[in-house]
Design a protein around this motif. Structure first.
Motif: not given
Length: 343
Positions: A46-52, A95-99, A304-320
């Motif tokens: 979901v995060l991957t799709v939304v951030t894109f 391209n984004y998803v494969s990356g 790319p920076v916006i997508r990368g940081i939002i993706l990382v923050l979202g995964l961190l929230a999930t891991l918490i």
């Protein structure tokens, strides 16, 4: 198949391996791990799709900004082609998803640096204040809520109950950026005790951490106070008092474990949400973490920076949240059955 053939089949390696696999899947910890892993993968998708999808909604053309002032339409078109912004949206998404699947979050439009490198450079600063704030929130809010509930049990010390409710409501109602600004005005500008911004010294941690944890301390201590009051009225607590076990032993052994499930569940959700607050706090204190990085990236339309940081923050929230579920399952194995919240 006769009973003897069934017995013979059950002794074969393949059948034994299948039975062992089914027993493993039926194990509570195995089911718990599968549920959490499924939730993590779903959140990642979901995060991957939304951030894109959301990033192109930001007003402004990144090609115009990257080309610089005074660039001609031809130059802007060349920059757009270099950045891959002229490709069809579906091609950009593939391209984004494969990356992402190759742990390659792309290259910054502005600096030309790898987004992964930028995130790894800024992540320790955000982790520093976030982990310190989470630890202090739990260390302060749980004893505070329990103490207020114990001291106000049975209608005693009404002034303390009213003062606690008023003060925690007042602080929690103030937006974080206002709290952060007030802390700067009082402790950095007026008293000159602490630095107002930056991360040059250890003292620089104090104000951002305080601004990040004051709100969660207020709301979690209120939850703990309410849960403690409910537990104190239970029959087994009256029985423990009748056994004259002592106040400290009764509260530590019988009250605290019974309020942890609700407290930690809600605390996990609140603390995960605080990662979004870190964006504001880091901006106020010029803290060089992911929050300030995403603000700068939005201003520069650095997709790319916006997508990368939002993706990382979202995964961190999930891991918490998963970590909180794991702690709850260790404390009380009944939570292995999924009675807690799912990711």
């Amino acid at each position: 198949m006769t009973s003897s053939s069934i017995a013979e089949a059950s002794r074969t390696p393949g059948v034994n391996a299948g039975s062992a696999g089914r027993r493993l899947i039926r194990h509570p910890w195995a089911r718990f791990s599968l549920r959490r892993l499924s939730g993590l993968l779903l959140s990642f998708a979901v995060l991957t799709v939304v951030t894109f999808l959301i990033v192109p909604l930001i007003p402004g053309d990144p090609a115009v900004i990257a080309a610089g002032d005074g660039a001609s339409p031809a130059q802007i078109a060349n920059v757009r082609a270099e950045l891959g912004l002229d490709l069809p949206l579906l091609t950009q998404f593939v391209n984004y998803v494969s990356g992402v699947l190759r742990l390659d979050l792309g290259t910054s439009f502005v600096s030309g640096e790898s987004v992964s490198t930028l995130i790894f450079t800024r992540f320790p600063f955000t982790a520093e204040i976030a982990l310190l704030a989470i630890a202090l929130v739990l260390l302060v809010s749980v004893p505070l809520g329990m103490a207020v509930a114990i001291l106000t049990r049975g209608g005693r010390n009404r002034w303390l109950d009213a003062g606690f409710n008023f003060l925690t409501s007042l602080i929690y109602s103030i937006p974080q950026y206002v709290v952060a600004t007030l802390l700067v005005v009082v402790f950095a500008v007026t008293l000159r005790w602490l630095p107002a911004a930056g991360a040059a010294t250890l003292n620089s941690l104090v104000l951002p951490t305080a601004a990040l944890m004051l709100g969660p301390i207020c709301v979690i201590s209120r939850i703990v106070r309410r849960e403690t009051a409910v537990v104190l009225d239970k029959d087994y607590i009256r029985t423990a008092r009748g056994w004259r076990l002592g106040a400290l032993r009764t509260h530590a052994r019988y009250v605290l474990p019974n309020l942890l499930t609700t407290t930690l569940t809600l605390s996990g959700l609140i603390l995960a949400a605080q990662l979004g607050g870190a964006v504001v706090i880091e901006t106020v204190f010029a803290w060089p973490g992911l929050g300030q990085g995403i603000v700068n990236a939005i201003l520069q339309r650095d997709y790319p920076v916006i997508r990368g940081i939002i993706l990382v923050l979202g995964l961190l929230a999930t891991l918490i949240i998963i970590l909180v579920d794991l702690i709850l399952a260790i404390i009380d194995p009944r939570n292995l059955g999924g009675t807690s919240h799912d990711v």
